[in-house]
Design an enzyme around this catalytic site. Structure first.
Site, PDB file in Angstrom:
ATOM      1  N   LYS A  91       2.789   1.402   0.155  1.00 21.24           N
ATOM      2  CA  LYS A  91       3.909   0.480   0.407  1.00 21.24           C
ATOM      3  C   LYS A  91       5.137   0.860  -0.421  1.00 21.24           C
ATOM      4  O   LYS A  91       6.255   0.901   0.098  1.00 21.24           O
ATOM      5  CB  LYS A  91       3.457  -0.963   0.119  1.00 21.24           C
ATOM      6  CG  LYS A  91       2.370  -1.467   1.075  1.00 21.24           C
ATOM      7  CD  LYS A  91       2.008  -2.914   0.821  1.00 21.24           C
ATOM      8  CE  LYS A  91       1.165  -3.101  -0.410  1.00 21.24           C
ATOM      9  NZ  LYS A  91      -0.186  -2.479  -0.303  1.00 21.24           N
ATOM     10  N   THR A  92       4.940   1.146  -1.693  1.00 18.52           N
ATOM     11  CA  THR A  92       6.070   1.569  -2.530  1.00 18.52           C
ATOM     12  C   THR A  92       6.634   2.893  -2.034  1.00 18.52           C
ATOM     13  O   THR A  92       7.860   3.079  -1.957  1.00 18.52           O
ATOM     14  CB  THR A  92       5.622   1.707  -3.998  1.00 18.52           C
ATOM     15  OG1 THR A  92       5.071   0.466  -4.446  1.00 18.52           O
ATOM     16  CG2 THR A  92       6.790   2.092  -4.887  1.00 18.52           C
ATOM     17  N   ASP A 136       7.754  -5.737  -5.369  1.00 10.75           N
ATOM     18  CA  ASP A 136       6.301  -5.639  -5.229  1.00 10.75           C
ATOM     19  C   ASP A 136       5.660  -6.982  -5.550  1.00 10.75           C
ATOM     20  O   ASP A 136       6.235  -7.801  -6.265  1.00 10.75           O
ATOM     21  CB  ASP A 136       5.781  -4.558  -6.177  1.00 10.75           C
ATOM     22  CG  ASP A 136       4.396  -4.066  -5.788  1.00 10.75           C
ATOM     23  OD1 ASP A 136       3.922  -4.411  -4.689  1.00 10.75           O
ATOM     24  OD2 ASP A 136       3.796  -3.316  -6.586  1.00 10.75           O
ATOM     25  N   THR A 185      -0.182  -7.694  -0.972  1.00  8.68           N
ATOM     26  CA  THR A 185      -1.556  -7.540  -0.507  1.00  8.68           C
ATOM     27  C   THR A 185      -2.064  -8.842   0.106  1.00  8.68           C
ATOM     28  O   THR A 185      -3.181  -8.892   0.610  1.00  8.68           O
ATOM     29  CB  THR A 185      -2.478  -7.149  -1.679  1.00  8.68           C
ATOM     30  OG1 THR A 185      -2.378  -8.147  -2.712  1.00  8.68           O
ATOM     31  CG2 THR A 185      -2.071  -5.802  -2.257  1.00  8.68           C
ATOM     32  N   ARG A 244      -3.897   6.660  -2.915  1.00  4.85           N
ATOM     33  CA  ARG A 244      -3.771   6.598  -4.381  1.00  4.85           C
ATOM     34  C   ARG A 244      -5.066   7.032  -5.051  1.00  4.85           C
ATOM     35  O   ARG A 244      -5.045   7.773  -6.040  1.00  4.85           O
ATOM     36  CB  ARG A 244      -3.396   5.188  -4.826  1.00  4.85           C
ATOM     37  CG  ARG A 244      -3.331   5.042  -6.357  1.00  4.85           C
ATOM     38  CD  ARG A 244      -2.957   3.642  -6.779  1.00  4.85           C
ATOM     39  NE  ARG A 244      -1.569   3.361  -6.470  1.00  4.85           N
ATOM     40  CZ  ARG A 244      -1.117   2.177  -6.048  1.00  4.85           C
ATOM     41  NH1 ARG A 244      -1.970   1.186  -5.862  1.00  4.85           N
ATOM     42  NH2 ARG A 244       0.155   2.008  -5.808  1.00  4.85           N
TER      43      ARG A 244
END
Length: 359
Positions: A91-92, A136, A185, A244
């Protein structure tokens, strides 16, 4: 495109997740960012910078590519974007890619860092036309910050109250058109007024094996590792569908290869390196196997209640439910029933237990 990190890190717990009383040592396969991965610049070397380089999420890329192209043609700010899905899926990274595609700066912060009204006001008044503001964990915004954002998102206006009591008055400041990119999330935890102000709401899905292998091979190239195709596939199989975690596992493999003096990295070395960290061929770590083993040895595979399991493992029930169980449920190794948790035949097979065997 410049990246500006605003605000301070979340004050409690590990980044990306609310703190838990029993938060222990970080797990290698935890999809939330580790401390060394919090600052975006730390991961910049492996992040894709353009949509063309972003692997996977094909539907999301198609939607955003059309939106970016239309925005550039009209010379306007991109509609506000809400990205939601499990942690670690990019997402980032997608927010940074959008800023790069639009040729603007991306300011990065997180909701826990915006505790006071002046925190969010300071960010908004310093935005330049068409810039991106990335927040975030946006589901953790407090009510005051949300109410400040409503007119800012809808009318590019900042409503400020000056003075107190009978002398209080409201002043409105015009803001330049900007794009808010929110990441969460827990999309269901957002209030309806906030969620309705996003023009684009998109979910990031877990990655398939082919995409993950391509991500690992790309990262290996950037890290200047001679990684064989079967080794990249082995890392992809163990990373829980999460880029990640794939990058984190690859770094641990690089450590072992460096110490052992291996020039080329094959599947055997990957298996050896990740076995040192107790990550098996399906991505389960010691905590996952400990839960399944307790259920099989102590309770015949279930059904067994969450509180009973938490007591047996010395874990907080909320941590067990939010951190350990989701991947086991995703694999189909664990099942929740009205009577409690049970280990499925697939879970028994993975641990080498015959189907239906009693403890």
């Amino acid at each position: 495109m410049a990246i500006v990190s605003s605000g301070s890190p979340a004050p409690r717990g590990r980044p990306g997740r609310e703190a838990s009383p029993s938060d222990g040592p970080p797990r290698l396969v935890d999809p939330t960012p580790a401390l060394e991965e919090v600052a975006p610049a730390r991961e910049d070397g492996l992040r894709p910078r353009r949509l063309a380089d972003y692997i996977g999420q094909s539907e999301l890329k198609q939607v955003l590519a059309i939106a970016v192209e239309a925005t550039r043609a009209r010379q306007e700010a991109l509609d506000h974007v809400l990205l939601y899905g499990p942690p670690g899926l990019g997402k980032t990274t997608m927010a940074l890619v959008l800023a790069e595609e639009l040729g603007v700066r991306c300011r990065i912060t997180s909701a826990p860092a915006l505790e006071r009204p002046r925190d969010i006001v300071g960010l908004l008044v310093n935005l330049q036309p068409h810039e991106l503001l990335f927040i975030d964990e946006i589901h953790r915004l407090n009510r005051v910050a949300e109410e400040i954002l409503y007119p800012a998102m809808e009318d590019f206006r900042l409503d400020l109250t000056v003075g107190k009591g009978t002398t209080a008055r409201t002043r409105s400041l015009e803001l330049p058109p900007f794009t808010l990119v929110g990441a969460t999330t827990r999309a269901g935890s957002l209030s309806s007024p906030l969620r309705d102000r996003f023009g684009l709401i998109q979910r990031l899905e877990f990655y398939g094996l082919d995409d993950l292998q391509a991500i690992v091979e790309r990262a290996a190239g950037l890290l200047q590792l001679a990684l064989e195709a079967d080794a990249a596939l082995e890392v992809a199989r163990r990373c829980r569908g999460t880029p990640r975690i794939a990058n984190r596992l690859l770094r641990r493999v690089r450590d072992v290869a460096s110490v052992r003096g291996h020039g080329r990295i094959g599947a055997a070395l990957v298996a050896e390196a990740l076995s040192l960290h107790r990550v098996d061929d399906r991505g389960l770590d010691a905590s996952d196997r400990r839960l399944l083993t307790l259920m099989l040895e102590g309770y015949g595979g279930g059904p067994v209640g969450l509180d009973t399991l938490a007591a047996g493992l010395g874990e907080d029930p909320a941590t067990l439910e939010a951190v350990v169980e989701p991947y086991l449920l995703q694999l189909g190794f664990l099942q929740r029933t009205p009577r409690g948790r049970i280990v499925t035949p697939a879970g028994r097979s993975h641990l080498g237990w015959p189907a239906g065997a009693a403890a």
